[in-house]
Design an enzyme around this catalytic site. Structure first.
Site, PDB file in Angstrom:
ATOM      1  N   GLU A   1       0.832  -1.207   0.000  1.00  0.00           N
ATOM      2  CA  GLU A   1       0.000   0.000   0.000  1.00  0.00           C
ATOM      3  C   GLU A   1       0.864   1.253   0.000  1.00  0.00           C
ATOM      4  O   GLU A   1       0.472   2.302  -0.523  1.00  0.00           O
ATOM      5  CB  GLU A   1      -0.948  -0.004   1.212  1.00  0.00           C
ATOM      6  CG  GLU A   1      -1.844  -1.250   1.305  1.00  0.00           C
ATOM      7  CD  GLU A   1      -1.137  -2.469   1.926  1.00  0.00           C
ATOM      8  OE1 GLU A   1       0.088  -2.385   2.230  1.00  0.00           O
ATOM      9  OE2 GLU A   1      -1.807  -3.501   2.107  1.00  0.00           O
TER      10      GLU A   1
ATOM     11  N   ASP B   1       1.273  -3.280  -7.573  1.00  0.00           N
ATOM     12  CA  ASP B   1       1.075  -1.990  -6.892  1.00  0.00           C
ATOM     13  C   ASP B   1       1.122  -0.855  -7.920  1.00  0.00           C
ATOM     14  O   ASP B   1       0.323   0.084  -7.871  1.00  0.00           O
ATOM     15  CB  ASP B   1       2.158  -1.749  -5.840  1.00  0.00           C
ATOM     16  CG  ASP B   1       2.277  -2.913  -4.871  1.00  0.00           C
ATOM     17  OD1 ASP B   1       1.260  -3.584  -4.633  1.00  0.00           O
ATOM     18  OD2 ASP B   1       3.392  -3.152  -4.372  1.00  0.00           O
TER      19      ASP B   1
ATOM     20  N   ARG C   1       8.275  -9.361  10.532  1.00  0.00           N
ATOM     21  CA  ARG C   1       7.218  -8.380  10.778  1.00  0.00           C
ATOM     22  C   ARG C   1       6.223  -8.840  11.833  1.00  0.00           C
ATOM     23  O   ARG C   1       5.260  -8.128  12.109  1.00  0.00           O
ATOM     24  CB  ARG C   1       6.539  -8.005   9.458  1.00  0.00           C
ATOM     25  CG  ARG C   1       6.050  -9.171   8.643  1.00  0.00           C
ATOM     26  CD  ARG C   1       5.895  -8.844   7.168  1.00  0.00           C
ATOM     27  NE  ARG C   1       4.815  -7.918   6.888  1.00  0.00           N
ATOM     28  CZ  ARG C   1       4.349  -7.674   5.656  1.00  0.00           C
ATOM     29  NH1 ARG C   1       4.877  -8.290   4.608  1.00  0.00           N
ATOM     30  NH2 ARG C   1       3.380  -6.833   5.466  1.00  0.00           N
TER      31      ARG C   1
ATOM     32  N   ALA D   1      -5.087  -8.149 -19.617  1.00  0.00           N
ATOM     33  CA  ALA D   1      -5.880  -8.027 -18.392  1.00  0.00           C
ATOM     34  C   ALA D   1      -7.301  -7.661 -18.806  1.00  0.00           C
ATOM     35  O   ALA D   1      -7.499  -7.095 -19.883  1.00  0.00           O
ATOM     36  CB  ALA D   1      -5.294  -6.938 -17.511  1.00  0.00           C
TER      37      ALA D   1
ATOM     38  N   GLY E   1       6.200  -5.733  -6.889  1.00  0.00           N
ATOM     39  CA  GLY E   1       5.734  -4.346  -6.974  1.00  0.00           C
ATOM     40  C   GLY E   1       4.959  -4.026  -8.245  1.00  0.00           C
ATOM     41  O   GLY E   1       4.404  -2.939  -8.373  1.00  0.00           O
TER      42      GLY E   1
ATOM     43  N   ARG F   1      -0.621 -13.232   0.136  1.00  0.00           N
ATOM     44  CA  ARG F   1       0.757 -13.566   0.523  1.00  0.00           C
ATOM     45  C   ARG F   1       0.701 -14.803   1.428  1.00  0.00           C
ATOM     46  O   ARG F   1       0.591 -14.672   2.651  1.00  0.00           O
ATOM     47  CB  ARG F   1       1.409 -12.413   1.288  1.00  0.00           C
ATOM     48  CG  ARG F   1       1.494 -11.109   0.538  1.00  0.00           C
ATOM     49  CD  ARG F   1       2.637 -11.096  -0.471  1.00  0.00           C
ATOM     50  NE  ARG F   1       2.781  -9.779  -1.075  1.00  0.00           N
ATOM     51  CZ  ARG F   1       2.155  -9.383  -2.183  1.00  0.00           C
ATOM     52  NH1 ARG F   1       1.333 -10.196  -2.810  1.00  0.00           N
ATOM     53  NH2 ARG F   1       2.351  -8.175  -2.672  1.00  0.00           N
TER      54      ARG F   1
ATOM     55  N   ASN G   1      -3.778  -9.254  -3.358  1.00  0.00           N
ATOM     56  CA  ASN G   1      -2.415  -9.436  -2.827  1.00  0.00           C
ATOM     57  C   ASN G   1      -2.283 -10.589  -1.830  1.00  0.00           C
ATOM     58  O   ASN G   1      -1.868 -10.386  -0.687  1.00  0.00           O
ATOM     59  CB  ASN G   1      -1.966  -8.150  -2.114  1.00  0.00           C
ATOM     60  CG  ASN G   1      -1.336  -7.148  -3.043  1.00  0.00           C
ATOM     61  OD1 ASN G   1      -1.008  -7.475  -4.179  1.00  0.00           O
ATOM     62  ND2 ASN G   1      -1.181  -5.921  -2.573  1.00  0.00           N
TER      63      ASN G   1
HETATM   64  O1  KDG Z   1       3.744  -5.685  -3.585  1.00  0.00           O
HETATM   65  C1  KDG Z   1       5.043  -5.473  -3.111  1.00  0.00           C
HETATM   66  C2  KDG Z   1       5.108  -6.047  -1.762  1.00  0.00           C
HETATM   67  O2  KDG Z   1       5.093  -7.432  -1.880  1.00  0.00           O
HETATM   68  C3  KDG Z   1       6.303  -5.650  -0.972  1.00  0.00           C
HETATM   69  O3  KDG Z   1       6.544  -4.273  -1.001  1.00  0.00           O
HETATM   70  C4  KDG Z   1       6.237  -6.133   0.441  1.00  0.00           C
HETATM   71  O4  KDG Z   1       4.067  -5.641   1.289  1.00  0.00           O
HETATM   72  C5  KDG Z   1       4.871  -6.461   0.986  1.00  0.00           C
HETATM   73  C6  KDG Z   1       4.521  -7.876   1.122  1.00  0.00           C
HETATM   74  O5  KDG Z   1       3.975  -8.204   2.159  1.00  0.00           O
HETATM   75  O6  KDG Z   1       4.777  -8.684   0.255  1.00  0.00           O
END
Ligand code: KDG
Length: 310
Positions: A36, A253, A108, A227, A250, A166, A164
């Protein structure tokens, strides 16, 4: 365009120099990151009025993050400082020539942003659009509650959400429900086709749309393939800009930021998708999470945007 608030966990990113790795490198580079936060930097570079909400510790990393935001023209009034928790950090190692699959290592847990800091009325006034992402949803229960407040029905701002996903940050099994619950409450959603298949088992753009029928604009990205965006009852497709891939981190983003900058300035989806692809291709062609601020891509995007249509 409205004042935009991007809310997430700000990070410091530490990387070995080109061609070196984290096992043997003696020197490392340091930068700022966080999905973000990357969006906020791009929006400021594109000339939008943008504010960043998150939390840092009272450590040098927190000071670094604040000073980069301020230097790049992002309003830092909603960046909170938490005394007893550190700023989040991640280490990133490029995968080498292939450019894909950089390895990331997060430090983190228990970070300042993961804690119980509060968004204040001043942080939110006068915000017309909020951008959030699924990274923040993975950070802590407190952050999920914060995202629920920002996306609550009856809010006075529009919201965009980049899924996003993760996997490394989630307790196994919990991502699909939380990410969908938040996505359904938003006006604009960005998701990768692979990502949607991985999280929700949704294999096609229509299958994704069926999961979140109330979302006004759904952008489904597919790497180097076109897309598509769902808006006003139809899909339209947009070709990415061909690019030699250096590192993919990135890219999403950058796409989201340029798309939002364009849409929130009143431009149509065609030009906005094109803007997204241009900025994503800039970030992909460099190693940093945001690419360099001087890049021609920013000027190019301002140039391609036609006269406002709304
Ligand atoms: O989208 C980029 C992010 O992956 C990086 O800046 C770190 O926020 C992040 C993550 O958790 O992957």
């Amino acid at each position: 365009p409205p004042t935009i608030l991007c809310c997430g966990e700000p990070l410091v990113v530490v990387t070995p120099h080109a061609g070196e790795d984290l096992v043997t490198a003696h020197e490392l580079s340091i930068g700022v990151a966080g999905a973000e936060l990357n969006v906020a930097l791009h929006l400021a570079r594109l000339g939008l009025d943008v504010r960043y909400a998150g939390a840092v510790g009272t450590d040098p990393f927190g000071k670094r993050i604040r000073s980069v935001l301020v230097a790049e023209g992002v309003d830092d009034r909603a960046l909170h400082e938490v005394a007893d928790r550190p700023t989040g950090v991640y280490f990133k190692q490029a995968a080498g020539d292939s450019g894909n699959g950089s390895s990331v290592h997060y430090y983190r847990e228990g970070s300042a942003a993961a804690g119980a800091w509060e968004l204040t009325g001043e942080d939110l006034a006068p915000v017309g659009h909020v951008h959030v992402s699924g990274v923040a949803a993975a950070v802590s229960d407190e952050f999920v509650a914060r995202l629920e407040a920002l996306t609550a029905p009856g809010r006075t701002w529009t919201v965009s959400f980049d899924v996003n996903h993760r996997p490394a940050l989630w307790t196994p099994g919990s991502a699909p429900e939380v990410l969908l619950r938040i996505a359904r409450r938003c006006d604009i959603v960005f998701v990768g086709l692979d990502e949607a298949a991985e999280v929700w088992g949704a294999q096609t753009p229509d299958a994704i749309r069926a999961l979140m029928p109330g979302v006004r604009e759904l952008v489904v990205k597919d790497g180097p393939e076109p897309a598509v965006v769902w808006v006003d009852g139809a899909w339209s497709a947009s070709e990415p800009v061909p690019v030699v891939v250096v590192e993919l981190v990135g890219a999403g983003d950058a796409f989201a930021a340029a798309y939002l900058a364009s849409r929130l300035s009143g431009h149509g989806v065609g030009a906005s998708m094109q803007a997204g692809h241009i900025l994503a291709s800039h970030v992909i062609s460099e190693t940093g999470d945001q690419g360099s601020p001087e890049a021609e891509a920013y000027a190019q995007i301002r140039d391609i945007l036609p006269a406002r249509t709304v």
